[in-house]
Design a protein around this motif. Structure first.
Motif, PDB file in Angstrom:
ATOM      1  N   GLU A   1      22.895 -18.311  -9.711  1.00 25.29           N
ATOM      2  CA  GLU A   1      22.068 -17.251  -8.807  1.00 25.29           C
ATOM      3  C   GLU A   1      22.015 -15.862  -9.720  1.00 25.29           C
ATOM      4  OE1 GLU A   1      26.445 -16.858  -7.626  1.00 25.29           O
ATOM      5  OE2 GLU A   1      25.036 -18.621  -7.888  1.00 25.29           O
ATOM      6  N   LEU A   2      22.915 -15.662 -10.833  1.00 26.27           N
ATOM      7  CA  LEU A   2      22.592 -14.354 -11.393  1.00 26.27           C
ATOM      8  C   LEU A   2      21.686 -14.809 -12.766  1.00 26.27           C
ATOM      9  CD1 LEU A   2      26.332 -12.830 -11.719  1.00 26.27           C
ATOM     10  CD2 LEU A   2      24.080 -12.057 -10.265  1.00 26.27           C
ATOM     11  N   TYR A   3      21.946 -16.111 -13.305  1.00 29.34           N
ATOM     12  CA  TYR A   3      21.203 -16.319 -14.555  1.00 29.34           C
ATOM     13  C   TYR A   3      19.700 -16.627 -13.934  1.00 29.34           C
ATOM     14  CZ  TYR A   3      19.207 -19.710 -18.174  1.00 29.34           C
ATOM     15  OH  TYR A   3      18.506 -19.981 -19.341  1.00 29.34           O
TER      16      TYR A   3
ATOM     17  N   VAL B   1      24.543 -18.094 -20.786  1.00 24.43           N
ATOM     18  CA  VAL B   1      24.097 -19.252 -19.722  1.00 24.43           C
ATOM     19  C   VAL B   1      25.279 -20.187 -19.399  1.00 24.43           C
ATOM     20  CG1 VAL B   1      23.472 -20.853 -21.742  1.00 24.43           C
ATOM     21  CG2 VAL B   1      22.380 -21.037 -19.568  1.00 24.43           C
ATOM     22  N   ASP B   2      26.392 -20.200 -20.167  1.00 22.06           N
ATOM     23  CA  ASP B   2      27.412 -20.992 -19.477  1.00 22.06           C
ATOM     24  C   ASP B   2      28.530 -20.377 -19.011  1.00 22.06           C
ATOM     25  OD1 ASP B   2      26.445 -23.313 -21.281  1.00 22.06           O
ATOM     26  OD2 ASP B   2      27.220 -22.554 -23.097  1.00 22.06           O
ATOM     27  N   ILE B   3      28.244 -18.976 -18.807  1.00 19.08           N
ATOM     28  CA  ILE B   3      29.339 -18.111 -18.320  1.00 19.08           C
ATOM     29  C   ILE B   3      28.740 -17.662 -16.702  1.00 19.08           C
ATOM     30  CG2 ILE B   3      30.334 -15.878 -18.405  1.00 19.08           C
ATOM     31  CD1 ILE B   3      30.466 -16.334 -21.482  1.00 19.08           C
TER      32      ILE B   3
ATOM     33  N   VAL C   1      11.693  -4.921 -23.115  1.00 19.02           N
ATOM     34  CA  VAL C   1      11.046  -6.058 -24.029  1.00 19.02           C
ATOM     35  C   VAL C   1      11.138  -7.231 -23.098  1.00 19.02           C
ATOM     36  CG1 VAL C   1      11.717  -7.357 -26.024  1.00 19.02           C
ATOM     37  CG2 VAL C   1      11.822  -4.858 -26.224  1.00 19.02           C
ATOM     38  N   ARG C   2      10.188  -7.999 -23.151  1.00 23.41           N
ATOM     39  CA  ARG C   2      10.201  -9.107 -22.546  1.00 23.41           C
ATOM     40  C   ARG C   2       9.837 -10.448 -23.173  1.00 23.41           C
ATOM     41  NH1 ARG C   2       8.956  -8.596 -16.420  1.00 23.41           N
ATOM     42  NH2 ARG C   2       9.339  -6.188 -16.096  1.00 23.41           N
ATOM     43  N   PHE C   3      10.721 -11.450 -23.068  1.00 22.45           N
ATOM     44  CA  PHE C   3      10.453 -12.671 -23.678  1.00 22.45           C
ATOM     45  C   PHE C   3      10.421 -13.944 -22.854  1.00 22.45           C
ATOM     46  CE2 PHE C   3      12.779 -10.081 -26.570  1.00 22.45           C
ATOM     47  CZ  PHE C   3      12.070 -10.200 -27.621  1.00 22.45           C
ATOM     48  N   ASP C   4      10.262 -14.930 -23.253  1.00 20.17           N
ATOM     49  CA  ASP C   4      10.092 -16.268 -22.280  1.00 20.17           C
ATOM     50  C   ASP C   4       9.241 -16.025 -20.818  1.00 20.17           C
ATOM     51  OD1 ASP C   4      10.807 -18.783 -21.682  1.00 20.17           O
ATOM     52  OD2 ASP C   4      12.511 -18.066 -20.174  1.00 20.17           O
ATOM     53  N   LYS C   5       7.955 -15.818 -21.228  1.00 25.77           N
ATOM     54  CA  LYS C   5       7.074 -15.760 -19.815  1.00 25.77           C
ATOM     55  C   LYS C   5       7.129 -14.499 -19.211  1.00 25.77           C
ATOM     56  CE  LYS C   5       6.407 -20.584 -20.240  1.00 25.77           C
ATOM     57  NZ  LYS C   5       6.551 -21.957 -19.461  1.00 25.77           N
ATOM     58  N   GLY C   6       7.830 -13.479 -19.766  1.00 27.30           N
ATOM     59  CA  GLY C   6       8.012 -12.250 -18.974  1.00 27.30           C
ATOM     60  C   GLY C   6       9.189 -11.922 -18.293  1.00 27.30           C
ATOM     61  N   LYS C   7      10.408 -12.947 -18.344  1.00 25.18           N
ATOM     62  CA  LYS C   7      11.544 -12.825 -17.724  1.00 25.18           C
ATOM     63  C   LYS C   7      12.274 -11.737 -18.443  1.00 25.18           C
ATOM     64  CE  LYS C   7      12.100 -17.661 -16.434  1.00 25.18           C
ATOM     65  NZ  LYS C   7      12.643 -18.739 -16.976  1.00 25.18           N
ATOM     66  N   THR C   8      12.730 -10.706 -17.740  1.00 28.84           N
ATOM     67  CA  THR C   8      13.713  -9.435 -18.174  1.00 28.84           C
ATOM     68  C   THR C   8      15.115 -10.009 -18.784  1.00 28.84           C
ATOM     69  OG1 THR C   8      14.322  -9.036 -16.145  1.00 28.84           O
ATOM     70  CG2 THR C   8      12.271  -8.008 -16.886  1.00 28.84           C
ATOM     71  N   ARG C   9      15.462  -9.272 -19.754  1.00 29.36           N
ATOM     72  CA  ARG C   9      16.907  -9.630 -20.218  1.00 29.36           C
ATOM     73  C   ARG C   9      17.046 -11.040 -20.611  1.00 29.36           C
ATOM     74  NH1 ARG C   9      17.615  -5.965 -15.744  1.00 29.36           N
ATOM     75  NH2 ARG C   9      18.375  -4.009 -16.524  1.00 29.36           N
ATOM     76  N   TRP C  10      15.978 -11.697 -21.304  1.00 28.20           N
ATOM     77  CA  TRP C  10      16.089 -13.104 -21.378  1.00 28.20           C
ATOM     78  C   TRP C  10      17.273 -13.349 -22.545  1.00 28.20           C
ATOM     79  CZ3 TRP C  10      14.896 -15.392 -26.074  1.00 28.20           C
ATOM     80  CH2 TRP C  10      14.917 -17.053 -26.233  1.00 28.20           C
ATOM     81  N   LEU C  11      17.040 -12.501 -23.586  1.00 29.71           N
ATOM     82  CA  LEU C  11      18.172 -12.838 -24.638  1.00 29.71           C
ATOM     83  C   LEU C  11      19.442 -12.782 -24.115  1.00 29.71           C
ATOM     84  CD1 LEU C  11      18.361 -13.751 -27.519  1.00 29.71           C
ATOM     85  CD2 LEU C  11      18.345 -11.346 -28.030  1.00 29.71           C
ATOM     86  N   LEU C  12      19.962 -11.806 -23.170  1.00 31.08           N
ATOM     87  CA  LEU C  12      21.004 -11.510 -22.817  1.00 31.08           C
ATOM     88  C   LEU C  12      21.636 -12.906 -21.812  1.00 31.08           C
ATOM     89  CD1 LEU C  12      23.650  -9.813 -22.400  1.00 31.08           C
ATOM     90  CD2 LEU C  12      22.353  -8.738 -20.618  1.00 31.08           C
ATOM     91  N   ARG C  13      20.612 -13.233 -20.955  1.00 30.10           N
ATOM     92  CA  ARG C  13      20.742 -14.438 -20.192  1.00 30.10           C
ATOM     93  C   ARG C  13      21.010 -15.482 -20.937  1.00 30.10           C
ATOM     94  NH1 ARG C  13      18.714 -13.000 -14.963  1.00 30.10           N
ATOM     95  NH2 ARG C  13      17.289 -11.250 -15.071  1.00 30.10           N
ATOM     96  N   GLU C  14      20.432 -15.835 -22.018  1.00 29.19           N
ATOM     97  CA  GLU C  14      20.552 -17.061 -22.609  1.00 29.19           C
ATOM     98  C   GLU C  14      21.878 -17.211 -23.521  1.00 29.19           C
ATOM     99  OE1 GLU C  14      18.805 -19.815 -22.723  1.00 29.19           O
ATOM    100  OE2 GLU C  14      17.820 -18.948 -21.104  1.00 29.19           O
ATOM    101  N   SER C  15      22.306 -15.999 -23.770  1.00 23.50           N
ATOM    102  CA  SER C  15      23.491 -15.825 -24.332  1.00 23.50           C
ATOM    103  C   SER C  15      24.829 -16.093 -23.562  1.00 23.50           C
ATOM    104  CB  SER C  15      23.714 -14.466 -25.097  1.00 23.50           C
ATOM    105  OG  SER C  15      23.813 -13.268 -24.290  1.00 23.50           O
TER     106      SER C  15
END
Length: 108
Positions: A23-25, A17-19, A1-15
């Motif tokens: 370079e990984l984000y 973001v502060d951690i 599943v892709r969100f945010d203009k096709g970026k993979t794992r968007w929801l996981l990345r956003e959750s």
């Protein structure tokens, strides 16, 4: 599943973001998990082989000859991701049916 203009794992990345370090984000490549999934399928089969072979209920739902052919392919190491997903589903169904059957036997 892709969100945010096709970026993979968007929801996981956003959750995270502060951690996550920047370079990984911002990373957009994917790792190949196929070898790990293949090895886990192979081990699941080896650990539960007797359970599957003797589970008559499983073979009411799954073509045993076809499944056996896929096991041979798995042992040679040339398996697609879609076949591994199917293989996992069959094995988890077998474990579930066996567990359900054992519970029924105990409860009478």
């Amino acid at each position: 599943v892709r969100f945010d203009k096709g970026k993979t794992r968007w929801l996981l990345r956003e959750s995270l973001v502060d951690i996550l370090p920047p370079e990984l984000y911002g990373r957009h490549d994917k790792d190949n998990f196929l070898p790990y999934v293949q090895e886990s399928c192979r081990r699941l089969w080896l650990d539960n082989r007797e359970r599957f072979e003797n589970n008559r209920t499983l073979w009411d739902y799954v073509d045993k000859k076809r499944f056996t052919r896929h096991i041979k392919v798995l042992s040679k190491g040339h398996v697609s991701a879609s076949l591994l997903m199917k293989f996992n589903r069959v094995m988890f169904l077998g474990i579930w049916l066996d567990t359900l059957g054992s519970g029924l036997d105990r409860n009478g």
